[in-house]
Scaffold this motif. Sequence first.
Motif, PDB file in Angstrom:
ATOM      1  N   ALA A  66       0.800  -1.283   0.134  1.00 36.16           N
ATOM      2  CA  ALA A  66       0.039  -0.012   0.128  1.00 36.16           C
ATOM      3  C   ALA A  66       1.000   1.413  -0.081  1.00 36.16           C
ATOM      4  N   GLY A  67       2.099   1.099   0.445  1.00 39.19           N
ATOM      5  CA  GLY A  67       2.875   2.332   0.675  1.00 39.19           C
ATOM      6  C   GLY A  67       3.951   2.487  -0.507  1.00 39.19           C
ATOM      7  N   GLN A  68       3.876   1.848  -1.690  1.00 40.80           N
ATOM      8  CA  GLN A  68       4.765   2.089  -2.617  1.00 40.80           C
ATOM      9  C   GLN A  68       4.676   3.540  -3.061  1.00 40.80           C
ATOM     10  N   GLU A  69       6.058   4.113  -3.239  1.00 46.00           N
ATOM     11  CA  GLU A  69       5.964   5.407  -3.800  1.00 46.00           C
ATOM     12  C   GLU A  69       5.966   5.577  -5.259  1.00 46.00           C
ATOM     13  N   GLU A  70       4.991   6.253  -5.755  1.00 45.94           N
ATOM     14  CA  GLU A  70       5.106   6.444  -7.429  1.00 45.94           C
ATOM     15  C   GLU A  70       6.059   7.277  -7.883  1.00 45.94           C
ATOM     16  N   SER A  71       6.851   8.057  -7.093  1.00 41.66           N
ATOM     17  CA  SER A  71       8.148   8.866  -7.421  1.00 41.66           C
ATOM     18  C   SER A  71       9.218   7.736  -7.587  1.00 41.66           C
ATOM     19  N   GLU A  72       9.270   6.617  -6.995  1.00 44.75           N
ATOM     20  CA  GLU A  72      10.382   5.771  -7.301  1.00 44.75           C
ATOM     21  C   GLU A  72      10.299   5.074  -8.472  1.00 44.75           C
ATOM     22  N   TYR A  73       9.465   5.026  -9.334  1.00 45.19           N
ATOM     23  CA  TYR A  73       9.193   4.148 -10.489  1.00 45.19           C
ATOM     24  C   TYR A  73       9.241   5.239 -11.678  1.00 45.19           C
ATOM     25  N   ALA A  74       9.590   4.815 -12.816  1.00 47.03           N
ATOM     26  CA  ALA A  74       9.506   5.353 -14.178  1.00 47.03           C
ATOM     27  C   ALA A  74       7.995   6.121 -13.910  1.00 47.03           C
ATOM     28  N   GLU A  75       8.219   7.648 -14.331  1.00 48.00           N
ATOM     29  CA  GLU A  75       6.743   8.328 -14.102  1.00 48.00           C
ATOM     30  C   GLU A  75       5.777   7.722 -15.133  1.00 48.00           C
ATOM     31  N   GLY A  76       4.493   7.498 -14.548  1.00 51.51           N
ATOM     32  CA  GLY A  76       3.435   7.179 -15.266  1.00 51.51           C
ATOM     33  C   GLY A  76       3.088   5.481 -15.136  1.00 51.51           C
ATOM     34  N   LEU A  77       4.214   4.792 -14.781  1.00 57.90           N
ATOM     35  CA  LEU A  77       4.167   3.151 -14.584  1.00 57.90           C
ATOM     36  C   LEU A  77       2.887   2.862 -13.743  1.00 57.90           C
ATOM     37  N   MET A  78       3.096   3.387 -12.474  1.00 58.50           N
ATOM     38  CA  MET A  78       1.796   3.187 -11.705  1.00 58.50           C
ATOM     39  C   MET A  78       0.603   3.583 -12.177  1.00 58.50           C
ATOM     40  N   ASP A  79       0.413   4.537 -12.996  1.00 60.81           N
ATOM     41  CA  ASP A  79      -0.902   4.724 -13.637  1.00 60.81           C
ATOM     42  C   ASP A  79      -1.270   3.776 -14.589  1.00 60.81           C
ATOM     43  N   ILE A  80      -0.427   3.093 -15.362  1.00 64.01           N
ATOM     44  CA  ILE A  80      -0.784   1.947 -16.320  1.00 64.01           C
ATOM     45  C   ILE A  80      -1.428   0.896 -15.363  1.00 64.01           C
ATOM     46  N   TRP A  81      -0.884   0.634 -14.290  1.00 59.58           N
ATOM     47  CA  TRP A  81      -1.249  -0.444 -13.422  1.00 59.58           C
ATOM     48  C   TRP A  81      -2.740   0.015 -12.410  1.00 59.58           C
ATOM     49  N   THR A  82      -3.219   1.243 -12.511  1.00 58.99           N
ATOM     50  CA  THR A  82      -4.282   1.554 -11.908  1.00 58.99           C
ATOM     51  C   THR A  82      -5.567   1.401 -12.663  1.00 58.99           C
ATOM     52  N   GLY A  83      -6.429   0.436 -11.817  1.00 56.79           N
ATOM     53  CA  GLY A  83      -7.494   0.007 -12.557  1.00 56.79           C
ATOM     54  C   GLY A  83      -8.702   1.192 -12.699  1.00 56.79           C
ATOM     55  N   ALA A  84      -9.844   0.765 -13.597  1.00 58.99           N
ATOM     56  CA  ALA A  84     -10.818   1.849 -13.697  1.00 58.99           C
ATOM     57  C   ALA A  84     -11.538   2.054 -12.421  1.00 58.99           C
ATOM     58  N   ASP A  85     -11.383   1.446 -11.483  1.00 58.34           N
ATOM     59  CA  ASP A  85     -12.114   1.675 -10.039  1.00 58.34           C
ATOM     60  C   ASP A  85     -10.964   2.261  -9.165  1.00 58.34           C
ATOM     61  N   GLY A  86      -9.750   2.532  -9.547  1.00 56.84           N
ATOM     62  CA  GLY A  86      -8.892   3.385  -8.848  1.00 56.84           C
ATOM     63  C   GLY A  86      -8.044   2.524  -8.028  1.00 56.84           C
ATOM     64  N   HIS A  87      -8.126   1.173  -7.929  1.00 58.84           N
ATOM     65  CA  HIS A  87      -7.351   0.215  -7.596  1.00 58.84           C
ATOM     66  C   HIS A  87      -5.960  -0.236  -8.147  1.00 58.84           C
ATOM     67  N   GLN A  88      -5.021  -0.235  -7.563  1.00 58.09           N
ATOM     68  CA  GLN A  88      -3.577  -0.759  -8.060  1.00 58.09           C
ATOM     69  C   GLN A  88      -3.603  -2.220  -8.041  1.00 58.09           C
ATOM     70  N   TYR A  89      -3.344  -2.787  -9.462  1.00 59.13           N
ATOM     71  CA  TYR A  89      -3.217  -4.332  -9.587  1.00 59.13           C
ATOM     72  C   TYR A  89      -1.908  -4.785 -10.044  1.00 59.13           C
ATOM     73  N   GLY A  90      -1.029  -3.923 -10.201  1.00 55.20           N
ATOM     74  CA  GLY A  90       0.225  -4.343 -10.433  1.00 55.20           C
ATOM     75  C   GLY A  90       1.523  -3.538  -9.882  1.00 55.20           C
TER      76      GLY A  90
END
Length: 475
Positions: free
Chosen positions: A139-163
Amino acid sequence: MKYSIFTRTGRPLSTSDPGSRRTRPSRSRWLSTAAIATTAGLLLSGCGQEQGDSNVIDYWMWDTQQLPAYQECADLFEKENPQYKVNITQTGWDDYWQRLTAGFLADTGPDVFVNHVSRYPQYADLEVLMPLDEQEATAGQEESEYAEGLMDIWTGADGHQYGSPKDWDTIALFYNDTELKEAGVTPDELGNLKWNPQDGGSFEDMVAHLTVDENGVRGDEPGFDKDNVAVYGLGLSDPGGGNSGQGQWGPFANGAGWEATDQPLWGTEYNYDDPALHETLDWYFGLSDKGYMPKYGQFNQDDGTLSQLMSGSVAMVADGSWMVPAYAGSEEFDIGTARMPEGPNGTAPTVINGLADSISSDADDPEVAAEWVAFLGSKKCQSVVAEAGVVFPARNDSVARTEEIWTEQGFDTSAFTDPVDEGETFYLPITSHGADVTALTTPAFQEIWSDRPPSGEVLDPINGAINDLFLTEEQ
């Protein structure tokens, strides 16, 4: 260096309101029809391992090149957490997805598995994925630690992170250096080309010049025999390029202004009826008619562009950065990389993809599985992946090492990273009904290449059928 994978259009990254999420299809209905038909044999052969031991984490992946690095990560994880054991199972791409579906059906699948953006929307809709943002370890994974946008790819239509992001890749040109030298072409020239759907621009001129018939006549010289070609200027394998043309026509179409869907993420309308796409496809596959690119069936499609380039049958191919280690194995000649050509809209775009680790909703102990996923995304594991020199790691603090390794091997990594830094990237389609879209479009693009009908005649009616899927869903 921090990498950005925002698209050049400044796309919005907001997700749908969780409260307005569309009705999901029945998981049991999905798994009891087509899934049973395709996976029954796998089930009968005992393809999975029965779950039950929460201290044993079953982790599935398909890439043999990455297996050693992730086994090393598993060893490190077990050393830090001696109460856990990680069992890694590697299966080839095609069998991998059949086996995964069988696992969902029979509760014999993995706790954690490598996921692909073309597959996860359907899995998320069917509720076979565990939201990572609901697990303490992830739950605490920091988006800024990864290439920008990668977390967005794995955010579902319901707002949950699936990868949890594990790596990323882009597309560039791989070329046979010997062919370039014989043609009097420099790598800089190859990396600064332009194209258009009217006459192909300097890119088509280059493809023609690199093409050589069996009499030694080049494609841009008088007397060229297009029916007896010894070396094609541009290779092509995968029949039609699937639903996105990832390593084929996709970058060209995007450079002409085409977007696959009405939104970069979780769109509800496809644009296969866009004239910009039709013009691109008619030009692109038309290179086969001119003898500059193989015709459909010219080579064994299972061999891929790798074998075409390595055998000396083609001068250059478009392929992904994950293939660098394979091309580095050439012993006959040096292979280099160059950026994709600039399109009519003034950009030289490339499709970007990012794999991720997902947790199955049937995991024996979701929190234990989440601890492994968190470790996979940590600097400790990502550094191991970087050192393996197989893919670009997802973490910003690990990418530089992979770049160093590839540069030492003679590959110009800027062909893959410059489009990312400059924001000239676009995503593979991430929508609901992904399996249906692929089923409809794959034979269509194959037909356009093999039989050469006008692209619009083939794609317009299919596009309507695809968009009807979303209309039906909303009713």
